[in-house]
Motif scaffolding. Sequence first.
Motif, mmCIF file in Angstrom:
data_model
loop_
_atom_site.group_PDB
_atom_site.id
_atom_site.type_symbol
_atom_site.label_atom_id
_atom_site.label_comp_id
_atom_site.label_asym_id
_atom_site.label_seq_id
_atom_site.Cartn_x
_atom_site.Cartn_y
_atom_site.Cartn_z
ATOM 1 N N ARG A 12 -3.803 -77.862 51.544
ATOM 2 C CA ARG A 12 -5.140 -78.184 51.748
ATOM 3 C C ARG A 12 -5.059 -79.429 52.667
ATOM 4 O O ARG A 12 -6.292 -79.578 53.420
ATOM 5 C CB ARG A 12 -5.641 -78.551 50.398
ATOM 6 N N ARG A 33 -7.612 -79.190 56.066
ATOM 7 C CA ARG A 33 -8.842 -80.350 56.400
ATOM 8 C C ARG A 33 -8.439 -80.872 57.636
ATOM 9 O O ARG A 33 -9.378 -81.269 58.332
ATOM 10 C CB ARG A 33 -8.846 -81.273 55.387
ATOM 11 N N GLU A 69 0.117 -76.363 58.062
ATOM 12 C CA GLU A 69 -0.287 -75.325 56.959
ATOM 13 C C GLU A 69 0.809 -74.334 56.802
ATOM 14 O O GLU A 69 1.095 -73.740 55.898
ATOM 15 C CB GLU A 69 -1.657 -75.119 57.225
ATOM 16 N N GLU A 83 -1.549 -78.816 47.647
ATOM 17 C CA GLU A 83 -2.045 -80.090 47.991
ATOM 18 C C GLU A 83 -1.508 -80.416 49.611
ATOM 19 O O GLU A 83 -2.494 -80.607 50.251
ATOM 20 C CB GLU A 83 -1.806 -81.074 47.208
#
Length: 512
Positions: free
Chosen positions: A332, A336, A343, A329
């Motif tokens: 993600r 985004r 990341e 999560e």
Amino acid sequence: RDLAFTADEVAALFARRFPGAALGAGDAPRLARATEGWAAGLEIFWQSVGAGGAPDVAAALAAVERDRDAWFDYFVEEVIAQLSPDLRTFLLESSLLPRLEPELCDAVLQRGDSARVLRTLARRQLFTYAADRASYRYHHLFRDCLRELLARERPPAERRRLHRRAAAAMCRRGEYAEACLALAACGETGRALDLLRWRADRLLAQERDGTLREALAALPLAAVNASADALYVQGRLDLLQGRWAEADAGARRALRLAPSAARRARLEALLAQLAMQTGRWSACLARGRRVLAARGRMPAPARADLLGAMGVAACSLGRIDQGEAYLAEACRICRRAGDAAGEGRHLFRLAANVGCLRGDLEDAARAARRALAVVRATGRRELTAHALGVLGFVLAGQGREREARETTEKALREARGIGYRNVEGYCQLTLGTCALLADDPDEAAQRFAVSLAVGDELGERSLRTWSLLGLAESAWRAGNRAETRRRASLALSLSLADRDLFCQARALMILG
């Protein structure tokens, strides 16, 4: 020392630089001693001797030997004195800029020919080098000397105007770390703190070469300690550098000052990460759950960091599926938000804490390589060092000793270059494992002793536990059963206290 020019090499270099001229008897050894064989120092010397005639060489050597501490500044001033007033002005004023890009120089110096001037400086070898197709850089000692000359020759008000124009230009380009440094340098404390308040996460994402840390150091200490936002940024930087105690103290001070729920939430997330880094897994999860359950909006980067810390803590407690969910999560959220650095950080955590603990080393290696590609693109040295270190760790787990050693040594060089002690410690741990793979328990014990010392220094219990396990295995390989038992028992005590199931299992295996 291997790169230092000898007297014979100095003489040969002089003959190549000044065809038809030669150093006098004894000049080459004198110059080698004065410059300590430093290549850049020799280049500075060549710049000061004109056509290379004997009188010029003698005068320059005499100046070096009169005042060796100031010889660099002396020769730079001699070089600058020979330039046109316009070129001299460009050098002095542009020295304040973090990068020499033609458009930036034009905007700050209020001229339209910076590209031509920079090409001229590089062509004349005036300590100006092409950094890439679009920008140049000065030799760092040359830049420092130019800044000192500017401070001596221009009044403070004029220098402040240059810094303000630089800050405005950087803000227009979205380069907030450099803008913050320019504002701090000209005494605009309030405006610098405003940048920290509104652009904290962007500033942290842009931190590549210590600019932001330099900006905080340039601000008055009292102003930093009175600003929750400045303390948060300082805490995040300390976290990245493995300065756990400093980060914890600053975050707790900031928590008392934070005026809004959103700012308190990101500070709570920082404290959860610190709990994770120091092996307080349950405390990390408990704090994280409280923050996630609280009402109020949390910035995306803070939420991702919190979930990442909780993922590592859950894996360390043996809840690998839960940890994987948290880390996925976090990835993600960063994807985004376009946060490549974030990341990459969570990807190498997935490799080290999910793939390795599950024993799926091929999957871990893929995640580590992907993380390395992502963080390299950001230019963030501390993340590159960390990603290389994780990849080396995974390769060692696969038994690929040579590749693991080469990768880890790269990580160690990068970490040492920026003083990243946490990664230094883990690199020594991996190199100890490589030594065991090569059947060299003596080197392994030396490596593990260093990583244990770093763990003690930083207060990172996980690094201490792994190092003790390594020392136990090294002693076992060397046939020292008493030392094996002592080290493995210490590791077992630590892992039981931390509820670290993986290290408990390894300690019990060695004792058995």
